[in-house]
Write an enzyme that holds these catalytic residues in place. Structure first.
Site, PDB file in Angstrom:
ATOM      1  N   HIS A 119      -9.181  -3.488  -2.862  1.00  0.00           N
ATOM      2  CA  HIS A 119      -8.320  -2.663  -1.704  1.00  0.00           C
ATOM      3  C   HIS A 119      -8.663  -1.286  -1.859  1.00  0.00           C
ATOM      4  O   HIS A 119      -8.514  -0.629  -0.987  1.00  0.00           O
ATOM      5  CB  HIS A 119      -6.966  -3.179  -2.585  1.00  0.00           C
ATOM      6  CG  HIS A 119      -5.777  -2.353  -1.800  1.00  0.00           C
ATOM      7  ND1 HIS A 119      -4.910  -2.792  -1.272  1.00  0.00           N
ATOM      8  CD2 HIS A 119      -5.434  -1.016  -1.611  1.00  0.00           C
ATOM      9  CE1 HIS A 119      -3.894  -2.126  -0.698  1.00  0.00           C
ATOM     10  NE2 HIS A 119      -4.373  -0.805  -0.948  1.00  0.00           N
ATOM     11  N   GLU A 120      -9.073  -0.740  -2.916  1.00  0.00           N
ATOM     12  CA  GLU A 120      -9.407   0.642  -3.121  1.00  0.00           C
ATOM     13  C   GLU A 120     -10.653   1.122  -2.365  1.00  0.00           C
ATOM     14  O   GLU A 120     -10.973   2.036  -1.358  1.00  0.00           O
ATOM     15  CB  GLU A 120      -9.421   1.120  -4.442  1.00  0.00           C
ATOM     16  CG  GLU A 120      -8.169   1.016  -5.513  1.00  0.00           C
ATOM     17  CD  GLU A 120      -7.016   1.297  -4.576  1.00  0.00           C
ATOM     18  OE1 GLU A 120      -5.973   0.870  -4.639  1.00  0.00           O
ATOM     19  OE2 GLU A 120      -6.861   2.273  -3.756  1.00  0.00           O
ATOM     20  N   HIS A 169     -10.245   1.294   1.300  1.00  0.00           N
ATOM     21  CA  HIS A 169      -9.814   2.566   1.929  1.00  0.00           C
ATOM     22  C   HIS A 169     -10.659   3.438   2.201  1.00  0.00           C
ATOM     23  O   HIS A 169     -10.765   4.394   2.941  1.00  0.00           O
ATOM     24  CB  HIS A 169      -8.753   3.116   0.688  1.00  0.00           C
ATOM     25  CG  HIS A 169      -7.292   2.655   1.009  1.00  0.00           C
ATOM     26  ND1 HIS A 169      -6.575   2.773   1.956  1.00  0.00           N
ATOM     27  CD2 HIS A 169      -6.615   1.993  -0.030  1.00  0.00           C
ATOM     28  CE1 HIS A 169      -5.281   2.082   1.837  1.00  0.00           C
ATOM     29  NE2 HIS A 169      -5.293   1.934   0.379  1.00  0.00           N
ATOM     30  N   CYS A 197       0.825  -1.198  -0.082  1.00  0.00           N
ATOM     31  CA  CYS A 197       0.000  -0.183  -0.023  1.00  0.00           C
ATOM     32  C   CYS A 197       0.757   1.212  -0.027  1.00  0.00           C
ATOM     33  O   CYS A 197       1.714   1.350   0.799  1.00  0.00           O
ATOM     34  CB  CYS A 197      -1.027   0.179   1.300  1.00  0.00           C
ATOM     35  SG  CYS A 197      -2.208   1.661   1.338  1.00  0.00           S
TER      36      CYS A 197
END
Ligand SMILES: OCN(O)CCCc1ccccc1
Ligand code: NI
Length: 186
Positions: A156-157, A160, A113
């Site tokens: 993954h995004e 966030h 990351c």
């Protein structure tokens, strides 16, 4: 332009907050921000520019990583053979995962990351196939099916946007534990 100085690192509270929905139709400011995030990704994958501006290569960037608490994520996944036709590239506004497979997939190398300046070994099991819906920078609602690497990156995004870091998914007892329904992607 966005550089590494703009990217906040783990420990910064903004990485653990839930980002706010973006008003539609998107404002010019949001459009500019989305375009800047995409430009960062393209630059970070360019040998000269990444060297010149000291950019860490990234295939995705979420607005909270540049301390903008908005549900915006840029994804730019190059095709390993065809540089000028990426596998998936877009700026996702208010992305939603509409469908996800029971089958899971994980990168054999684990994940990293841009907001984490250390290696955190271990498998990150994510849905192998997802269907996402989002608004793009032209205010068009897009519905896209993604699988394998593209699906991993987008999850993954989206994590966030919900204050979740990739290592939150790693099994603490056995970081390389693999469920029978989790496939390692080659
Ligand atoms: O948030 C994006 N960012 O930190 C860049 C790394 C993106 C990424 C790396 C490995 C697996 C999935 C996604
Ligand atoms: Ni990240």
């Amino acid at each position: 332009m966005i550089t590494m100085e703009d990217i906040i690192r783990e420990g910064h509270p903004a990485l653990r907050q839930r980002a706010k929905k973006v008003e539609i139709p998107i404002s010019q400011d949001v459009k500019d921000l989305g375009q800047e995030m995409m430009t960062f990704l393209v630059n970070s994958q360019d040998p000269e520019l990444s060297e010149k501006y000291d950019l860490r290569a990234g295939v995705g960037l979420a607005a909270p990583q540049i301390d903008q608490g908005l549900r915006i994520a840029a994804v730019h996944i190059p095709d390993e053979y065809e540089d000028d036709s990426p596998i998936f590239s877009d700026v996702l506004i208010n992305p939603i995962i509409k469908r996800q497979s029971v089958k899971k997939a994980a990168l054999p190398t684990g994940e990293g990351c841009l907001s984490v300046d250390r290696e955190v070994p271990g498998y990150v099991a994510r849905s192998k196939r997802i269907t996402i819906e989002y608004t793009d920078l032209n205010n068009q609602v897009q519905k896209v099916k993604l699988n394998d690497y593209s699906a991993v990156v987008v999850q993954h995004e989206i994590d966030h946007l919900n204050g979740i870091m990739f290592y939150d998914h790693i099994n603490e007892e056995d970081p390389f534990y693999l469920d029978s329904d989790t496939e390692l992607l080659e």
